[in-house]
Design a protein around this motif. Structure first.
Motif, short mmCIF file in Angstrom:
data_model
loop_
_atom_site.label_atom_id
_atom_site.label_comp_id
_atom_site.label_asym_id
_atom_site.label_seq_id
_atom_site.Cartn_x
_atom_site.Cartn_y
_atom_site.Cartn_z
N THR A 192 0.97 -1.29 0.33
CA THR A 192 0.20 -0.26 -0.15
C THR A 192 0.82 1.58 0.09
O THR A 192 1.08 2.06 -0.95
CB THR A 192 -0.96 0.04 0.95
OG1 THR A 192 -1.76 -0.89 1.00
CG2 THR A 192 -1.74 1.07 1.38
N HIS A 193 1.95 1.30 0.96
CA HIS A 193 3.05 2.36 1.07
C HIS A 193 4.32 2.42 0.51
O HIS A 193 5.12 2.69 0.45
CB HIS A 193 3.05 3.10 2.20
CG HIS A 193 1.78 3.45 2.55
ND1 HIS A 193 0.92 2.61 3.58
CD2 HIS A 193 1.03 4.59 3.55
CE1 HIS A 193 -0.40 3.21 4.73
NE2 HIS A 193 -0.07 4.50 4.31
N SER A 194 3.94 1.73 -0.74
CA SER A 194 4.74 2.12 -1.93
C SER A 194 4.30 3.14 -2.75
O SER A 194 3.78 3.43 -3.29
CB SER A 194 4.83 0.74 -2.44
OG SER A 194 3.98 0.22 -3.21
N ILE A 195 5.76 3.51 -3.46
CA ILE A 195 5.94 4.15 -5.10
C ILE A 195 6.64 3.75 -5.96
O ILE A 195 8.19 3.64 -5.66
CB ILE A 195 6.40 5.55 -3.83
CG1 ILE A 195 6.10 6.82 -4.97
CG2 ILE A 195 7.24 5.65 -3.46
CD1 ILE A 195 6.11 8.23 -4.72
N MET A 196 6.85 4.45 -6.86
CA MET A 196 7.66 3.88 -7.81
C MET A 196 8.37 5.37 -8.68
O MET A 196 7.62 6.07 -9.52
CB MET A 196 6.89 2.84 -9.13
CG MET A 196 7.07 1.45 -8.31
SD MET A 196 6.79 0.51 -9.74
CE MET A 196 8.30 -0.10 -10.28
N ILE A 197 9.24 5.57 -9.06
CA ILE A 197 9.49 6.81 -9.56
C ILE A 197 10.56 6.94 -10.91
O ILE A 197 11.39 6.15 -10.66
CB ILE A 197 10.28 7.32 -8.00
CG1 ILE A 197 11.89 7.00 -7.93
CG2 ILE A 197 9.69 7.90 -6.82
CD1 ILE A 197 12.79 7.61 -6.56
N ALA A 198 10.55 7.27 -11.26
CA ALA A 198 11.09 8.23 -12.64
C ALA A 198 12.50 8.26 -12.19
O ALA A 198 12.90 8.75 -10.74
CB ALA A 198 10.64 8.84 -13.35
N ALA A 199 13.18 7.99 -13.36
CA ALA A 199 15.45 8.58 -13.05
C ALA A 199 14.89 10.04 -12.92
O ALA A 199 16.71 9.90 -12.31
CB ALA A 199 15.49 7.86 -13.97
N SER A 200 13.79 10.25 -13.68
CA SER A 200 14.57 11.90 -13.97
C SER A 200 14.48 12.85 -12.53
O SER A 200 15.28 13.37 -11.50
CB SER A 200 13.60 12.61 -14.26
OG SER A 200 12.23 12.37 -14.06
N VAL A 201 13.13 12.11 -11.43
CA VAL A 201 12.93 12.05 -9.95
C VAL A 201 13.69 11.95 -9.12
O VAL A 201 14.31 12.46 -8.29
CB VAL A 201 11.30 11.55 -9.62
CG1 VAL A 201 11.57 11.71 -7.69
CG2 VAL A 201 10.01 11.94 -10.47
N SER A 202 14.47 10.40 -9.16
CA SER A 202 15.24 9.91 -7.90
C SER A 202 16.42 10.59 -8.19
O SER A 202 17.13 10.91 -7.39
CB SER A 202 15.82 8.41 -8.85
OG SER A 202 16.99 7.95 -8.27
N LYS A 203 16.78 11.15 -8.93
CA LYS A 203 18.29 12.24 -9.79
C LYS A 203 17.84 13.41 -8.70
O LYS A 203 18.86 14.12 -7.87
CB LYS A 203 18.30 12.41 -11.14
CG LYS A 203 20.09 13.36 -11.16
CD LYS A 203 21.11 12.73 -10.86
CE LYS A 203 22.07 13.59 -11.94
NZ LYS A 203 23.49 12.40 -11.19
N ALA A 204 16.43 14.25 -9.28
CA ALA A 204 16.09 14.79 -8.31
C ALA A 204 16.44 15.49 -6.49
O ALA A 204 16.68 15.90 -5.65
CB ALA A 204 14.99 15.62 -8.81
N LEU A 205 15.72 13.79 -5.86
CA LEU A 205 15.73 13.43 -4.75
C LEU A 205 17.22 13.46 -3.93
O LEU A 205 17.02 13.34 -2.74
CB LEU A 205 14.47 13.32 -4.37
CG LEU A 205 12.98 13.29 -4.91
CD1 LEU A 205 12.12 12.51 -4.35
CD2 LEU A 205 13.26 14.85 -4.18
#
Length: 854
Positions: A192-205
């Motif tokens: 339920t409390h999972s998230i998949m992120i794009a590579a650009s978001v991973s780089k930014a965060l």
């Protein structure tokens, strides 16, 4: 053969003798045949080598004509390559997804007394029905929230925070859409409390760190764990704006309103995607599921509704348009055909130049043809010669065209809103390029090759060869064709920009300038709205602040169930509905025709309603102010709401500026719910940069956890014209190149004609002809051809442009002056092109002219 002969002759001595004889013959002939083949090969190689030498020498001898041919072909081929890259990008839309051929979106087709309507936003129980009763018909069924790019949210990790568009989806979404995983697996949405992120978001965060199992806070309210990082979707995919995905369970947990509508067949707020089983087809499965929709009691007798599947292969080029009377046969596919056709025409114009100049100079090469035929050259040898010259020019042009494409591609990407690249290392690109080069060379060199090789050597060498009165007819036809295409493109450009300007000048019903808007992305916006509004007004740069359900430039919601005095009970009209706060009208600048605005000083205004003039006309109320309106709300499980009309405003453009205004009602909704956008009016006389700096300081003070992510309303409104402006710019770009190529060829022909008539010009000057007389003489034929092309281009352009304009309800009428301007412009350009050579020839000394050996 020996065995067959022996079997036939039954070991006869005669047959053995004959067989031995033929063996001896073959042993004698074989070395001679091999030597002959070698000689043929050597001779053919030398012959082709001589072809290229002669061709290269001719190019060097006539530098001006070579430049015109190579330059024109290079430009034409560059346009064709750019077109090819653009069309390939359009045709390969969504092919990034490996299951492209088996994915579809579930939509609805409805029909009632008002006509046919379509939509891809569906109800929650439709998904339930599909999963529970039709799961055997599909490999996967995925429900998602919101639209293509999702809803923007604030993602934060430590001190880093960004705004990004995201969706909530069922766990099989990454597998259905074949996410290309960088970290983690496609099973990342199981929790339920999972998230998949794009590579650009991973780089930014997280920079270059591995983000798996790290915590991200969404909208400053909920924590989720990163379970996967996927490659950003390319621009030519439907979900390229989706930068993160959360689980369906997370969506249900944070949106309690969904639970209330799990059995509501009237609340259309979801999207459903399906993947077919291998071997299934969309038509058969559509037939199986079309009757899954249950009609709500309130909608009984109000038409029919059927579910259907809309294949991914049609999402981009054949959009499943919403609205009544929508036509799925119209869409971007028309643009693909148009751009492709224009590109081929521009290339054809460049080939026409080559053919024109080659045939025009035929008399200069007539003696060469006669001599070569006399000494034994066959016609096929001459055809090979001229084709060789054609391919030398085309090959040179191809090299220059690749350089032009490399230089122009960044600009062309901006123009067409693409991210195209030249596939340097793709074998298919070079194979297509070589094939393209072969076809272009064949097209450009065919007429000269067959025309020049047909000359009779006796007539040529005796000096009795004359091209004849009709010899120039093909050249004239080609010139007319060139300028027909060019003039039609000029007309197209003018009409498209007229239509865009017509829509831009349409009264919008509010003041766009100095108005900004931003999304309320977290609970802090709702909880601190009053504080934020007061602080912004106290900053000295803000006139007014309001909140609304949707953006000023968009239609946020449609609803039926309205009733008023004189309303037919069986008539259910859809109205655009927008919840706003009391200050909304003052913020955006409503223009009242009757009545008054909402006011926080009137407690009863919570049951008030402001309508636009189209709604007043639809209701048929002579004096709508003060009239009562009932609204049977879409949930169907609450009593009707009662409103009183407070005022009538001028129609405001919220949807497409090319479509009629929809009947719209505005009602009050507290800032604690029902609104999701903040609208801010900057004071007159305040510079936008100064105002934004002070507003950003207020936001950092009141809501420090959210970025000040604003948008100017006038810029948002301008985006509504993006597609049409691209059409106009592309038509302008290709039209300019068509004119350039046509004038380039015209320049070459004028130069040749002037050179051909050198003695005639000298004699006329001796007899008293002025420069003006000679200029008129040399220019007249070309101007007549261009005027003829205008008469051909006008009806063709009118036919296609009138059909294009019919898709817009709010459109211009095509005026006669557009055709006059295009034709006049073509004639002026022609005169400017031809006059240089004509005046140059007319001013030549007659002594030199009459001495000429030409």
């Amino acid at each position: 053969l020996e065995e067959k002969l022996l079997r036939t002759a039954k070991h006869s001595t005669l047959f053995r003798a004959r067989l031995n004889y033929w063996y001896q013959v073959m042993n004698y002939v074989r070395p001679f045949a091999i030597r002959k083949a070698k000689n043929i090969y050597i001779n053919d190689y030398a012959m082709f080598q001589s072809y290229f030498k002669i061709g290269w020498r001719n190019m060097k001898r006539n530098v001006g004509y070579t430049f015109i041919n190579v330059g024109g072909l290079a430009v034409g081929m560059a346009v064709a390559i750019l077109n090819g890259l653009w069309i390939w990008d359009e045709l390969s839309f969504n092919k990034y997804y490996e299951n492209y051929d088996r994915i579809a979106q579930v939509g609805i087709r409805g029909e009632n007394e008002d006509g046919i309507w379509r939509g891809v936003t569906v109800t929650y129980p439709m998904g339930t029905e599909l999963i529970e009763k039709y799961h055997d018909s599909f490999k996967r069924i995925v429900r998602t929230s919101f639209g293509d790019g999702g809803r923007e949210g604030i993602l934060s990790s430590g001190e880093n925070k960004i705004s990004a568009g995201g969706l909530s989806a069922d766990a099989e979404a990454p597998e259905m859409f074949t996410f290309k995983m960088i970290h983690g697996t496609r099973d990342g949405l199981r929790e339920t409390h999972s998230i998949m992120i794009a590579a650009s978001v991973s780089k930014a965060l997280f920079g270059d760190d591995d983000p798996i199992n790290k915590i991200i806070t969404i909208n400053n309210s909920a924590n989720v764990t990163v379970t996967g990082v996927y490659e950003d979707f390319p621009l030519n995919t439907k979900f390229h704006k989706v930068k993160y995905l959360t689980s369906w369970g997370f969506f249900l947990l944070n949106n309690p309103w969904v639970e209330k509508n799990m059995n509501n067949w009237r609340e259309h707020s979801f999207h459903i995607y399906v993947e077919l089983l291998p071997g299934s087809d969309f038509e058969t499965v559509t037939e199986q599921i079309k009757n899954i929709i249950q009609v709500a009691p309130e909608d009984v007798g109000k038409g029919t509704r059927h579910a259907l599947l809309f294949p991914m292969s049609k999402w981009h080029l054949f959009p499943f348009e919403s609205g009544r009377g929508a036509n799925t046969d119209k869409g971007p596919i028309q643009m693909v055909w148009m751009v492709g056709s224009i590109g081929m025409f521009v290339l054809l114009l460049a080939c026409v130049n080559f053919m024109n100049l080659s045939t025009a100079r035929s008399e200069k090469r007539a003696k060469e043809v006669g001599i070569r035929k006399t000494i034994g050259s066959l016609r096929r040898h001459l055809i090979q010669q001229f084709f060789s010259e054609s391919y030398i020019i085309v090959s040179s042009a191809f090299v220059f065209s690749i350089l032009l494409v490399a230089l122009a591609l960044p600009w062309f990407n901006d123009l067409s809103a693409k991210q195209m690249v030249i596939p340097w290392f793709a074998p298919a690109f070079w194979l297509i390029g070589i094939g393209f080069l072969f076809i272009t060379g064949l097209l450009a060199g065919s007429y000269p090759a067959f025309f020049l090789s047909s000359f009779q050597p006796v007539k040529v060498l005796k000096g009795t060869f004359r091209a004849g009165r009709l010899a120039s007819l093909p050249r004239k036809v080609l010139v007319v064709m060139q300028f027909t295409v060019s003039v039609a493109l000029i007309i197209c450009t003018i009409i498209v920009f007229q239509q865009i300007q017509f829509a831009k000048n349409r009264p919008v019903g509010y003041t766009r300038e100095g108005l900004i808007t931003l999304a309320m992305k977290s609970d802090e916006f709702y909880n601190k709205y009053s504080v934020l509004r007061n602080e912004l007004k106290n900053s000295g740069v803000v006139e007014e602040v309001s909140a609304s359900m949707g953006k000023v430039t968009d239609i946020a919601s449609n609803n039926g169930g309205f009733g008023w005095k004189g309303h037919e009970p069986d008539q259910d009209l859809n109205f655009v509905t927008l919840a706003v706060t009391a200050e909304h009208g003052k913020t955006i600048g409503w223009q009242f025709l009757q009545g008054r605005d909402f006011s926080s000083e009137h407690a009863n205004d919570s049951a008030g309603m402001v309508i636009n003039e189209t709604a007043a006309k639809v209701m048929g109320l002579e004096n709508p102010v003060g009239e009562s309106v009932t609204w049977e709300f879409w949930t169907g499980n609450r009593p009707p709401l009662h409103y009183k009309i407070l005022g009538v405003i001028k129609d405001a453009v919220m949807g497409s500026p090319y479509e009629p205004i929809r009947p719209t009602v505005f009602y009050l909704k507290g800032h604690n719910g029902g609104v999701s956008w903040i609208n801010i009016r900057i004071k007159n006389g305040i510079r936008a940069s100064d105002a934004l700096a002070k507003m950003e300081a207020v936001f950092k003070k009141v809501i420090p956890s959210a970025p000040f992510d604003y948008k100017f309303v006038d810029e948002q409104y301008a985006l509504k014209f993006a597609a049409e402006e691209r059409i106009g710019k592309l038509a302008s770009f290709f039209g300019s190149l068509a004119i350039f190529i046509s004038c380039l060829g015209l320049f070459g022909l004028a130069s040749f004609v002037a050179e051909q008539r050198t003695k005639e010009i000298g004699i006329r000057k001796v007899l008293g002809a002025t420069v003006t007389n000679l200029w008129r003489l040399l220019s007249r034929d070309f101007v007549v051809l261009v005027i003829l092309s205008c008469f051909i281009a006008v009806p063709i352009a009118y036919y296609f442009l009138d059909a294009w304009l019919q898709k817009y309800a709010y459109r211009i009428e095509i005026s006669w002056w557009v055709f006059a301007v295009a034709g006049f412009g073509a004639v002026i350009v022609t005169l400017m092109t031809v006059s240089f050579q004509a005046i140059k020839a007319a001013m030549m000394s007659p002594v030199n002219s009459l001495k000429s050996n030409e």
